[in-house]
Design a protein around this motif. Structure first.
Motif, PDB file in Angstrom:
ATOM      1  N   TYR A   1       0.837  -1.198   0.000  1.00  9.01           N
ATOM      2  CA  TYR A   1       0.000   0.000   0.000  1.00  9.01           C
ATOM      3  C   TYR A   1       0.872   1.248   0.000  1.00  9.01           C
ATOM      4  O   TYR A   1       2.009   1.241   0.496  1.00  9.01           O
ATOM      5  CB  TYR A   1      -0.932  -0.014   1.214  1.00  9.01           C
ATOM      6  N   LEU A   2       0.337   2.347  -0.537  1.00  6.88           N
ATOM      7  CA  LEU A   2       1.105   3.579  -0.716  1.00  6.88           C
ATOM      8  C   LEU A   2       1.065   4.418   0.553  1.00  6.88           C
ATOM      9  O   LEU A   2       0.499   5.517   0.586  1.00  6.88           O
ATOM     10  CB  LEU A   2       0.560   4.372  -1.917  1.00  6.88           C
ATOM     11  N   ILE A   3       1.668   3.910   1.626  1.00  4.52           N
ATOM     12  CA  ILE A   3       1.524   4.540   2.932  1.00  4.52           C
ATOM     13  C   ILE A   3       2.859   4.750   3.641  1.00  4.52           C
ATOM     14  O   ILE A   3       2.885   5.157   4.796  1.00  4.52           O
ATOM     15  CB  ILE A   3       0.609   3.700   3.851  1.00  4.52           C
ATOM     16  N   HIS A   4       3.990   4.521   2.993  1.00  3.90           N
ATOM     17  CA  HIS A   4       5.279   4.595   3.669  1.00  3.90           C
ATOM     18  C   HIS A   4       5.651   6.022   4.035  1.00  3.90           C
ATOM     19  O   HIS A   4       5.385   6.960   3.288  1.00  3.90           O
ATOM     20  CB  HIS A   4       6.375   3.971   2.802  1.00  3.90           C
ATOM     21  N   GLN A   5       6.280   6.176   5.209  1.00  3.00           N
ATOM     22  CA  GLN A   5       6.768   7.469   5.670  1.00  3.00           C
ATOM     23  C   GLN A   5       8.293   7.530   5.665  1.00  3.00           C
ATOM     24  O   GLN A   5       8.872   8.602   5.794  1.00  3.00           O
ATOM     25  CB  GLN A   5       6.266   7.738   7.093  1.00  3.00           C
ATOM     26  N   THR A   6       8.950   6.408   5.554  1.00  6.41           N
ATOM     27  CA  THR A   6      10.405   6.341   5.524  1.00  6.41           C
ATOM     28  C   THR A   6      10.793   5.331   4.447  1.00  6.41           C
ATOM     29  O   THR A   6       9.940   4.599   3.926  1.00  6.41           O
ATOM     30  CB  THR A   6      10.984   5.879   6.875  1.00  6.41           C
ATOM     31  N   PRO A   7      12.080   5.224   4.102  1.00  7.82           N
ATOM     32  CA  PRO A   7      12.503   4.209   3.130  1.00  7.82           C
ATOM     33  C   PRO A   7      12.398   2.782   3.658  1.00  7.82           C
ATOM     34  O   PRO A   7      12.550   1.831   2.898  1.00  7.82           O
ATOM     35  CB  PRO A   7      13.974   4.578   2.865  1.00  7.82           C
ATOM     36  N   ASP A   8      12.148   2.608   4.962  1.00  4.71           N
ATOM     37  CA  ASP A   8      12.071   1.267   5.546  1.00  4.71           C
ATOM     38  C   ASP A   8      10.724   0.617   5.275  1.00  4.71           C
ATOM     39  O   ASP A   8       9.705   1.294   5.107  1.00  4.71           O
ATOM     40  CB  ASP A   8      12.272   1.346   7.056  1.00  4.71           C
ATOM     41  N   PRO A   9      10.670  -0.710   5.304  1.00  2.47           N
ATOM     42  CA  PRO A   9       9.372  -1.399   5.286  1.00  2.47           C
ATOM     43  C   PRO A   9       8.558  -1.038   6.523  1.00  2.47           C
ATOM     44  O   PRO A   9       9.105  -0.616   7.548  1.00  2.47           O
ATOM     45  CB  PRO A   9       9.765  -2.880   5.285  1.00  2.47           C
ATOM     46  N   ILE A  10       7.254  -1.254   6.445  1.00  2.00           N
ATOM     47  CA  ILE A  10       6.357  -0.887   7.539  1.00  2.00           C
ATOM     48  C   ILE A  10       6.729  -1.612   8.827  1.00  2.00           C
ATOM     49  O   ILE A  10       6.592  -1.076   9.927  1.00  2.00           O
ATOM     50  CB  ILE A  10       4.898  -1.199   7.163  1.00  2.00           C
ATOM     51  N   ARG A  11       7.220  -2.833   8.743  1.00  2.02           N
ATOM     52  CA  ARG A  11       7.549  -3.590   9.948  1.00  2.02           C
ATOM     53  C   ARG A  11       8.739  -3.014  10.711  1.00  2.02           C
ATOM     54  O   ARG A  11       8.946  -3.339  11.879  1.00  2.02           O
ATOM     55  CB  ARG A  11       7.871  -5.042   9.594  1.00  2.02           C
ATOM     56  N   VAL A  12       9.551  -2.200  10.054  1.00  3.31           N
ATOM     57  CA  VAL A  12      10.771  -1.698  10.685  1.00  3.31           C
ATOM     58  C   VAL A  12      10.447  -0.420  11.444  1.00  3.31           C
ATOM     59  O   VAL A  12      10.026   0.583  10.862  1.00  3.31           O
ATOM     60  CB  VAL A  12      11.864  -1.431   9.635  1.00  3.31           C
ATOM     61  N   MET A  13      10.637  -0.445  12.755  1.00  5.37           N
ATOM     62  CA  MET A  13      10.327   0.702  13.591  1.00  5.37           C
ATOM     63  C   MET A  13      11.410   1.781  13.470  1.00  5.37           C
ATOM     64  O   MET A  13      12.573   1.485  13.200  1.00  5.37           O
ATOM     65  CB  MET A  13      10.203   0.267  15.055  1.00  5.37           C
ATOM     66  N   ALA A  14      10.999   3.031  13.716  1.00  7.50           N
ATOM     67  CA  ALA A  14      11.946   4.145  13.673  1.00  7.50           C
ATOM     68  C   ALA A  14      12.915   4.094  14.851  1.00  7.50           C
ATOM     69  O   ALA A  14      13.960   4.735  14.829  1.00  7.50           O
ATOM     70  CB  ALA A  14      11.202   5.472  13.672  1.00  7.50           C
ATOM     71  N   THR A  15      12.554   3.355  15.896  1.00  2.00           N
ATOM     72  CA  THR A  15      13.410   3.201  17.066  1.00  2.00           C
ATOM     73  C   THR A  15      13.654   1.730  17.332  1.00  2.00           C
ATOM     74  O   THR A  15      12.791   0.893  17.080  1.00  2.00           O
ATOM     75  CB  THR A  15      12.767   3.835  18.321  1.00  2.00           C
ATOM     76  N   GLY A  16      14.832   1.439  17.851  1.00  2.77           N
ATOM     77  CA  GLY A  16      15.121   0.075  18.247  1.00  2.77           C
ATOM     78  C   GLY A  16      14.765  -0.203  19.693  1.00  2.77           C
ATOM     79  O   GLY A  16      15.003  -1.312  20.195  1.00  2.77           O
ATOM     80  N   ASP A  17      14.172   0.773  20.394  1.00  2.00           N
ATOM     81  CA  ASP A  17      13.788   0.603  21.797  1.00  2.00           C
ATOM     82  C   ASP A  17      12.822  -0.574  21.917  1.00  2.00           C
ATOM     83  O   ASP A  17      11.775  -0.596  21.255  1.00  2.00           O
ATOM     84  CB  ASP A  17      13.126   1.891  22.300  1.00  2.00           C
ATOM     85  N   PRO A  18      13.130  -1.560  22.760  1.00  2.00           N
ATOM     86  CA  PRO A  18      12.229  -2.716  22.882  1.00  2.00           C
ATOM     87  C   PRO A  18      10.865  -2.358  23.459  1.00  2.00           C
ATOM     88  O   PRO A  18       9.920  -3.138  23.349  1.00  2.00           O
ATOM     89  CB  PRO A  18      12.992  -3.664  23.818  1.00  2.00           C
ATOM     90  N   ARG A  19      10.755  -1.151  24.070  1.00  2.43           N
ATOM     91  CA  ARG A  19       9.489  -0.753  24.686  1.00  2.43           C
ATOM     92  C   ARG A  19       8.549  -0.046  23.712  1.00  2.43           C
ATOM     93  O   ARG A  19       7.515   0.474  24.113  1.00  2.43           O
ATOM     94  CB  ARG A  19       9.762   0.149  25.882  1.00  2.43           C
ATOM     95  N   ALA A  20       8.902  -0.025  22.417  1.00  4.38           N
ATOM     96  CA  ALA A  20       8.022   0.599  21.426  1.00  4.38           C
ATOM     97  C   ALA A  20       6.688  -0.148  21.371  1.00  4.38           C
ATOM     98  O   ALA A  20       6.650  -1.380  21.409  1.00  4.38           O
ATOM     99  CB  ALA A  20       8.690   0.594  20.057  1.00  4.38           C
ATOM    100  N   TYR A  21       5.607   0.612  21.311  1.00  6.94           N
ATOM    101  CA  TYR A  21       4.287  -0.020  21.348  1.00  6.94           C
ATOM    102  C   TYR A  21       3.283   0.712  20.462  1.00  6.94           C
ATOM    103  O   TYR A  21       3.430   1.891  20.149  1.00  6.94           O
ATOM    104  CB  TYR A  21       3.745  -0.058  22.781  1.00  6.94           C
TER     105      TYR A  21
END
Length: 376
Positions: free
Chosen positions: A23-43
């Motif tokens: 879908y045409l919804i990306h905000q960064t060059p990363d796939p949707i599954r890849v979070m902007a932060t590596g913090d394990p507490r991301a929710y």
């Protein structure tokens, strides 16, 4: 949007791609599954609470995704005349973040920002429901507030919360041990969608400074006819001439508590709005109608001790049912509590939620902290 919830054994070999990447919804060059932060507490988190017009039955439900932990969880609580039943389910998050089903808890986003369907399928606790929530108030984005200067330890960014909140009408049914309660005209609720990092994810072991912060203030969620109180904001109906939302300053509270449990029972609270108005609300707790959110993993479940984001095992559905007529039971459940109340302001009376941290709220009133006191 087409169906993204159909299982496909080949998705795993396409990591980190997922169905949403088509879908045409990306905000960064990363796939949707890849979070902007590596913090394990991301929710990512949703929450909803609703009731019938008489306050006979109340439902609280919520769920969270933890992409960096590959965990997903959800809970459903039904309080029917003091019979308090909870269901919790856990699974791996997996590839498809459009799939909200976790065990028998199966919500559906019908129209974003306008309509959700909340479904709890039959389970061992004897509760189920099928509820449609239609938003009636204008959602306003809650900006994330955090900085590294005030982090714990110094240099680490504090918990970050962004998202939106609102109120709506509810219709459908709730079933408890074969007794069905219809939620028709006059049934109402509130919901939110929040995301960020922190907020108790992983329990004390993953909390900043090793301390699980649950606060002392709690919140209030009250829908009057032409304005609504949601914690530190006033929200307005769609199309209202008043723009955006209005800030609310820290309230002044005078509270009364049940002498057997130190759980909230009644309160008069003054709120100063950003418009300069002062609104005084009188809260009267309706009998035993409380959703005890420890059963939703806020602060750890009463019996299994599971915190939000902490379960890392095989797929699991568990729950319990309590009789709230016993004060010892209520003492064992207290924590972050959502009390269904009769609420009066300027001659208008509605049903709303007063949320406290019990028994911390009692102890805070007893300590004489500014803005807190006992109701005579």
């Amino acid at each position: 949007m087409s169906d993204l919830t159909v299982g496909d054994e080949h998705f795993a070999e396409q990591f980190p791609l997922s169905p949403l990447d088509d879908y045409l919804i990306h905000q960064t060059p990363d796939p949707i599954r890849v979070m902007a932060t590596g913090d394990p507490r991301a929710y990512e988190r949703y929450w909803m609470i609703c009731h019938d017009p008489s306050g006979e039955v109340m439902v609280a439900t919520g769920g969270s995704f933890y992409p960096n932990l590959d965990r997903a969880e959800a809970y459903a609580i039904v309080n029917f005349r003091g019979r308090h039943s909870s269901v919790r389910s856990f699974r791996a998050l997996g590839v498809d973040r459009a799939d909200l089903r976790i065990g028998p808890i199966a919500p559906e986003i019908v129209r974003g920002l306008r309509e959700w369907r909340y479904v709890l399928e039959p389970n061992e606790q004897g509760i189920s429901y099928d509820l449609t929530f239609r938003d009636t108030t204008r959602q306003v984005f809650r900006e994330p507030l955090s900085d590294s200067a005030h982090g714990t330890p110094p240099g680490r960014r504090n918990d970050v919360t962004a998202g939106f909140e609102g109120f709506g009408t509810v219709e459908g049914w709730v079933e408890v041990d074969g007794t069905r309660v219809e939620l028709g005209a006059g049934s109402a609720g509130t919901r939110d969608r929040h995301w960020g990092t922190g907020r108790g994810v992983g329990g004390p072991a993953m909390s900043l400074g090793g301390r699980l912060h649950v606060g002392v203030s709690g919140n209030a969620f009250v829908p009057f006819s032409d304005w609504t109180l949601w914690g530190d904001r006033v929200y307005y109906p769609f199309g209202d001439s008043r723009p955006g939302a209005t800030r609310v300053a820290k309230p002044t509270r005078r509270l009364r508590f049940d002498p057997d449990t130190d759980i909230f029972a009644e309160g008069i609270v003054d709120y100063r709005l950003g418009t300069g108005e002062v609104k005084q609300l009188h809260y009267e707790h309706l009998g035993l109608q409380t959703a005890f959110l420890r059963c939703g993993m806020y602060g750890g479940t009463p019996e299994s001790g599971i915190h939000q984001g902490s379960y890392d095992g095989p797929e699991l559905t568990e729950g319990e049912t309590y009789d709230l007529t016993d004060p010892r039971t209520r003492i064992g459940l207290r924590g972050l509590d959502e009390h269904l109340c009769r609420v009066t302001c300027e001659g208008e009376t509605v049903i709303g939620i007063y949320q406290t941290i019990d028994p911390v709220a009692y102890e805070t009133c007893k300590s004489g902290r500014p803005g807190w006191g006992f109701l005579d």
